[in-house]
Design a protein around this motif. Structure first.
Motif, PDB file in Angstrom:
ATOM      1  N   ASP A 156       0.832  -1.198   0.000  1.00  0.00           N
ATOM      2  CA  ASP A 156       0.000   0.000   0.000  1.00  0.00           C
ATOM      3  C   ASP A 156       0.869   1.252   0.000  1.00  0.00           C
ATOM      4  O   ASP A 156       1.908   1.314   0.674  1.00  0.00           O
ATOM      5  N   LEU A 157       0.458   2.265  -0.760  1.00  0.00           N
ATOM      6  CA  LEU A 157       1.126   3.566  -0.792  1.00  0.00           C
ATOM      7  C   LEU A 157       0.349   4.531   0.092  1.00  0.00           C
ATOM      8  O   LEU A 157      -0.831   4.797  -0.144  1.00  0.00           O
ATOM      9  N   ASN A 158       1.015   5.066   1.105  1.00  0.00           N
ATOM     10  CA  ASN A 158       0.361   6.002   2.024  1.00  0.00           C
ATOM     11  C   ASN A 158       0.298   7.386   1.382  1.00  0.00           C
ATOM     12  O   ASN A 158       1.316   7.997   1.085  1.00  0.00           O
ATOM     13  N   LEU A 159      -0.909   7.871   1.185  1.00  0.00           N
ATOM     14  CA  LEU A 159      -1.140   9.212   0.671  1.00  0.00           C
ATOM     15  C   LEU A 159      -2.069   9.987   1.607  1.00  0.00           C
ATOM     16  O   LEU A 159      -2.757  10.908   1.191  1.00  0.00           O
ATOM     17  N   GLY A 160      -2.089   9.583   2.892  1.00  0.00           N
ATOM     18  CA  GLY A 160      -3.029  10.193   3.821  1.00  0.00           C
ATOM     19  C   GLY A 160      -2.426  10.754   5.085  1.00  0.00           C
ATOM     20  O   GLY A 160      -3.134  11.393   5.862  1.00  0.00           O
ATOM     21  N   CYS A 161      -1.116  10.543   5.330  1.00  0.00           N
ATOM     22  CA  CYS A 161      -0.521  11.035   6.580  1.00  0.00           C
ATOM     23  C   CYS A 161      -0.479  12.560   6.565  1.00  0.00           C
ATOM     24  O   CYS A 161       0.151  13.168   5.684  1.00  0.00           O
ATOM     25  N   PRO A 162      -1.106  13.239   7.541  1.00  0.00           N
ATOM     26  CA  PRO A 162      -1.177  14.711   7.526  1.00  0.00           C
ATOM     27  C   PRO A 162      -0.191  15.374   8.476  1.00  0.00           C
ATOM     28  O   PRO A 162      -0.232  16.590   8.650  1.00  0.00           O
ATOM     29  N   GLN A 163       0.694  14.601   9.112  1.00  0.00           N
ATOM     30  CA  GLN A 163       1.546  15.144  10.153  1.00  0.00           C
ATOM     31  C   GLN A 163       2.669  16.019   9.586  1.00  0.00           C
ATOM     32  O   GLN A 163       3.027  15.921   8.414  1.00  0.00           O
ATOM     33  N   LYS A 200      -4.039   4.537  -0.024  1.00  0.00           N
ATOM     34  CA  LYS A 200      -4.897   5.112   1.020  1.00  0.00           C
ATOM     35  C   LYS A 200      -4.769   6.623   0.941  1.00  0.00           C
ATOM     36  O   LYS A 200      -3.657   7.155   1.029  1.00  0.00           O
ATOM     37  N   VAL A 201      -5.891   7.319   0.761  1.00  0.00           N
ATOM     38  CA  VAL A 201      -5.871   8.751   0.474  1.00  0.00           C
ATOM     39  C   VAL A 201      -6.791   9.507   1.431  1.00  0.00           C
ATOM     40  O   VAL A 201      -7.636   8.918   2.105  1.00  0.00           O
ATOM     41  N   ARG A 202      -6.597  10.818   1.455  1.00  0.00           N
ATOM     42  CA  ARG A 202      -7.549  11.750   2.069  1.00  0.00           C
ATOM     43  C   ARG A 202      -8.280  12.501   0.964  1.00  0.00           C
ATOM     44  O   ARG A 202      -7.877  12.451  -0.199  1.00  0.00           O
ATOM     45  N   VAL A 203      -9.334  13.199   1.319  1.00  0.00           N
ATOM     46  CA  VAL A 203     -10.178  13.851   0.317  1.00  0.00           C
ATOM     47  C   VAL A 203      -9.804  15.315   0.168  1.00  0.00           C
ATOM     48  O   VAL A 203      -9.152  15.908   1.033  1.00  0.00           O
ATOM     49  N   PHE A 204     -10.222  15.903  -0.936  1.00  0.00           N
ATOM     50  CA  PHE A 204     -10.184  17.346  -1.136  1.00  0.00           C
ATOM     51  C   PHE A 204     -11.513  17.933  -0.670  1.00  0.00           C
ATOM     52  O   PHE A 204     -12.514  17.219  -0.534  1.00  0.00           O
ATOM     53  N   ALA A 205     -11.555  19.240  -0.470  1.00  0.00           N
ATOM     54  CA  ALA A 205     -12.812  19.887  -0.092  1.00  0.00           C
ATOM     55  C   ALA A 205     -13.846  19.745  -1.200  1.00  0.00           C
ATOM     56  O   ALA A 205     -15.039  19.552  -0.938  1.00  0.00           O
ATOM     57  N   ASP A 206     -13.394  19.801  -2.457  1.00  0.00           N
ATOM     58  CA  ASP A 206     -14.275  19.681  -3.613  1.00  0.00           C
ATOM     59  C   ASP A 206     -14.490  18.208  -3.955  1.00  0.00           C
ATOM     60  O   ASP A 206     -13.524  17.458  -4.173  1.00  0.00           O
ATOM     61  N   ILE A 207     -15.730  17.783  -3.999  1.00  0.00           N
ATOM     62  CA  ILE A 207     -16.033  16.378  -4.274  1.00  0.00           C
ATOM     63  C   ILE A 207     -15.570  15.983  -5.668  1.00  0.00           C
ATOM     64  O   ILE A 207     -15.002  14.894  -5.865  1.00  0.00           O
ATOM     65  N   GLU A 208     -15.791  16.854  -6.661  1.00  0.00           N
ATOM     66  CA  GLU A 208     -15.396  16.522  -8.031  1.00  0.00           C
ATOM     67  C   GLU A 208     -13.890  16.334  -8.149  1.00  0.00           C
ATOM     68  O   GLU A 208     -13.421  15.444  -8.864  1.00  0.00           O
ATOM     69  N   LEU A 224      -6.983  -1.412  -5.005  1.00  0.00           N
ATOM     70  CA  LEU A 224      -7.869  -1.186  -3.856  1.00  0.00           C
ATOM     71  C   LEU A 224      -7.624   0.226  -3.359  1.00  0.00           C
ATOM     72  O   LEU A 224      -6.479   0.614  -3.121  1.00  0.00           O
ATOM     73  N   LEU A 225      -8.693   0.988  -3.188  1.00  0.00           N
ATOM     74  CA  LEU A 225      -8.568   2.380  -2.768  1.00  0.00           C
ATOM     75  C   LEU A 225      -9.274   2.585  -1.433  1.00  0.00           C
ATOM     76  O   LEU A 225     -10.480   2.345  -1.319  1.00  0.00           O
ATOM     77  N   THR A 226      -8.511   3.008  -0.435  1.00  0.00           N
ATOM     78  CA  THR A 226      -9.084   3.364   0.865  1.00  0.00           C
ATOM     79  C   THR A 226      -9.196   4.878   0.950  1.00  0.00           C
ATOM     80  O   THR A 226      -8.210   5.584   0.745  1.00  0.00           O
ATOM     81  N   VAL A 227     -10.386   5.375   1.238  1.00  0.00           N
ATOM     82  CA  VAL A 227     -10.643   6.808   1.273  1.00  0.00           C
ATOM     83  C   VAL A 227     -10.942   7.229   2.706  1.00  0.00           C
ATOM     84  O   VAL A 227     -11.945   6.813   3.290  1.00  0.00           O
ATOM     85  N   HIS A 228     -10.045   8.035   3.272  1.00  0.00           N
ATOM     86  CA  HIS A 228     -10.273   8.637   4.586  1.00  0.00           C
ATOM     87  C   HIS A 228     -11.020   9.941   4.340  1.00  0.00           C
ATOM     88  O   HIS A 228     -10.478  10.860   3.719  1.00  0.00           O
ATOM     89  N   GLY A 229     -12.213  10.038   4.833  1.00  0.00           N
ATOM     90  CA  GLY A 229     -13.086  11.159   4.498  1.00  0.00           C
ATOM     91  C   GLY A 229     -12.787  12.447   5.220  1.00  0.00           C
ATOM     92  O   GLY A 229     -13.707  13.213   5.526  1.00  0.00           O
ATOM     93  N   ARG A 230     -11.515  12.729   5.487  1.00  0.00           N
ATOM     94  CA  ARG A 230     -11.130  13.994   6.117  1.00  0.00           C
ATOM     95  C   ARG A 230     -10.122  14.718   5.230  1.00  0.00           C
ATOM     96  O   ARG A 230      -9.419  14.105   4.440  1.00  0.00           O
ATOM     97  N   LEU A 231     -10.043  16.017   5.406  1.00  0.00           N
ATOM     98  CA  LEU A 231      -9.078  16.821   4.679  1.00  0.00           C
ATOM     99  C   LEU A 231      -7.687  16.654   5.286  1.00  0.00           C
ATOM    100  O   LEU A 231      -7.541  16.172   6.415  1.00  0.00           O
TER     101      LEU A 231
END
Length: 549
Positions: A156-163, A200-208, A224-231
């Motif tokens: 898995d490629l981490n694309l969600g760490c916000p630290q 594994k990703v986080r979302v943008f403010a814009d849904i599109e 396989l795509l895991t979507v963390h529903g936070r900015l």
């Protein structure tokens, strides 16, 4: 007649996906259609060919989801230093159907063989398993994946760490704007590795924009795509609620398995998320840390989970920092009631020391029940009713309040950048307390490249920032490896391997000198005894000399 023939050719062409450019050229030449019509038909042909290829890839993705992973609905997230082997096995025992390894930095993973061996610790019961890396180059991610691919079911490629460390190292959620780079990383890994590649990703403010982002990863070969529903900005005390609306939009727009992450505190939240978003599975992180039995719908006593964890820890020996963090999570409601044990837990050394503090805390909480019967597998309370502090239960953050009025900030917000969101008020700190420390330094100077240059990359791994006072211009992990191998000291990271070795050598030399002196005294005493015997000295005197020696 000619026009009708052209319509027949166009209508038949729309139903044929295998028409190539040569066939289009023939139609263009003989049917004498306009160049505009020809270009439109050619573009349509290429689009349909891409759909066919993507459909084949997505069929493989769902075959992987069902045949290899077993269509899991209950998934434990990758957590830094928290989803280690003993915790993964404990989570599996209580309903987790798929677990991830902790997030590993690919650069450090490749540099340190000892740490790499610890990271890849697993067992036959630890499947299915996905190993997660953070990386910002195709080569680093692919090379790290090669080491792990034989011990897991996917990488898995981490694309969600916000630290902040992810921002300085340029990985995690701080790559989400670089779509071309991410496409190259995923494409290279899909081509080179023998196991599927997931993200594994986080979302943008814009849904599109979030949907377009997901499609980029899908087109690169993500299985396989895991979507963390936070900015990316939602972290710490600003975590807030995750947006299931974004996750639902992604699920409806891609044709690979999608996993939802966010707002999962109870088993009922899992069912609600599946129903609202239509995703294939649900992932939880913090909910699992506070209650490993979350997926069973139960709230067992914290001491039961702690005892089972330490039984597994005896066998697989995790790092004590992981065990300590787990105990702070499991006992998060009880530790404020016993501050003395909280202090001891923070300073306890070794797994046995941490387990002893947990045992003492369990005894106190059992005594507080005053002999009442304890239901060790009580059902989860999702109605907000009060729960005993010693039960495993979710951590609920207190809402932000205005220090002047006491009003709850952002109470009506459904999503941080929603259209009807109520923005929280910003409280300005004094200039001398702002980030940067020096009130004379302006914001423009703080944002300049020269000011930011203090966070220079490590000269070895280039993934982490180097220590500002490191003697070797390395990050902490690389500096430790370098200092151990070459027996060096580092004043910045407070490593004293050279000083320790010199001190041990000095102590050994002193011990040798003392031993030699003692042997010399013993030899002189023996000579005196022999002389006394030769001179006819009494046996009692000789015996006294021997006793003295």
């Amino acid at each position: 007649m000619v026009k009708s023939g052209i319509k027949i050719l166009q209508g038949g062409f729309q139903n044929i996906l295998s028409v190539n450019c040569f066939t289009l050229h023939v139609i263009h030449h003989f049917a004498q259609i306009s160049t505009k019509q020809y270009l439109a038909m050619e573009a349509d042909c290429e689009e349909k060919a891409d759909r066919v290829t993507l459909k084949q890839v997505n069929e493989k993705a769902y075959a992987f989801w069902t045949d290899v992973l077993g269509s899991p609905r209950h998934i434990v997230a990758p957590m830094v230093d928290q989803s280690e082997l003993p915790w993964r096995l404990l989570s599996r025992k209580y309903g987790a159907q798929l677990v991830y390894s902790p997030m590993y930095n690919a650069g450090v993973f490749l540099k340190d063989p000892n740490w790499r061996k610890q990271c890849l610790a697993t067992c036959p019961e630890d499947r299915p398993l996905i190993v997660q890396f953070c990386a910002n180059t195709p080569d680093a991610f692919v090379e790290a994946g090669r080491y792990a691919q034989h011990m897991c079911d996917a990488v898995d490629l981490n694309l969600g760490c916000p630290q902040m460390i992810a921002k300085r190292g340029h990985y995690g959620a701080f790559l989400q704007d670089e779509w071309d780079l991410l496409h190259r990383i995923v494409t290279a890994a899909v081509k080179e590795l023998s196991v599927p590649v997931t993200c594994k990703v986080r979302v943008f403010a814009d849904i599109e924009k979030t949907v377009r982002y997901a499609r980029v990863l899908e087109s690169a070969g993500c299985a396989l795509l895991t979507v963390h529903g936070r900015l990316r900005e939602q972290k710490g005390h600003k975590t807030g609620l995750a947006s299931w609306e974004h996750i639902k939009a992604v699920k409806e727009s891609v044709s690979i398995p999608v996993v939802a992450n966010g707002n999962i505190r109870y088993l009922s939240d899992v069912d609600a998320c599946l129903a609202e978003t239509g995703v294939d599975g649900v992932m939880t992180a913090e909910g699992n840390l506070t209650n490993p039995a979350l997926f069973t719908g139960k709230m067992p006593p914290a001491w039961c989970m702690a005892d089972e964890y330490f039984e597994l820890a005896k066998q697989y020996q995790p790092h004590q920092s992981a065990a300590r963090a787990h105990m702070f999570r499991l006992w998060h409601k009880c530790l404020p009631l016993h501050p003395d044990l909280r202090t001891q837990l923070a300073s306890a050394q070794g797994l046995d020391g941490i387990a002893e503090i947990s045992r003492q805390l369990a005894e106190r909480m059992k005594a507080s029940c005053e002999g009442a019967e304890i239901d060790e597998m009580a059902a989860q309370h999702t109605d907000g009713s009060e729960v005993e502090p010693w039960r495993c239960q979710p951590h609920v953050r207190a809402p932000l309040t205005d220090t002047n009025t006491g009003d709850v900030l952002g109470e009506k917000r459904t999503h941080p950048d929603g259209a009807d969101a109520e923005k929280p008020k910003k409280i300005k700190r004094p200039a001398n307390k702002r980030k940067g420390g020096n009130p004379a330094v302006s914001r423009e100077v703080r944002k300049s490249a020269a000011f930011k240059s203090k966070f220079k990359p490590c000269t070895a791994c280039s993934g982490n920032p180097r220590g500002m006072k490191c003697d070797h211009e390395l990050c902490r992990a690389c500096c430790k490896v370098h200092s151990v191998r070459n027996v060096f000291d580092c004043t910045g990271h407070k490593f004293s391997f050279k000083s320790r070795a010199e001190r041990q050598q000095k102590e050994a030399d002193q011990a040798g000198a003392v031993h030699a002196t003692d042997n010399g005294d013993a030899s002189n005493g023996a000579l005196h005894v022999a002389a006394a015997a030769d001179d006819g000295t009494s046996a009692d005197t000789a015996t006294q000399c021997e006793a003295t020696l």
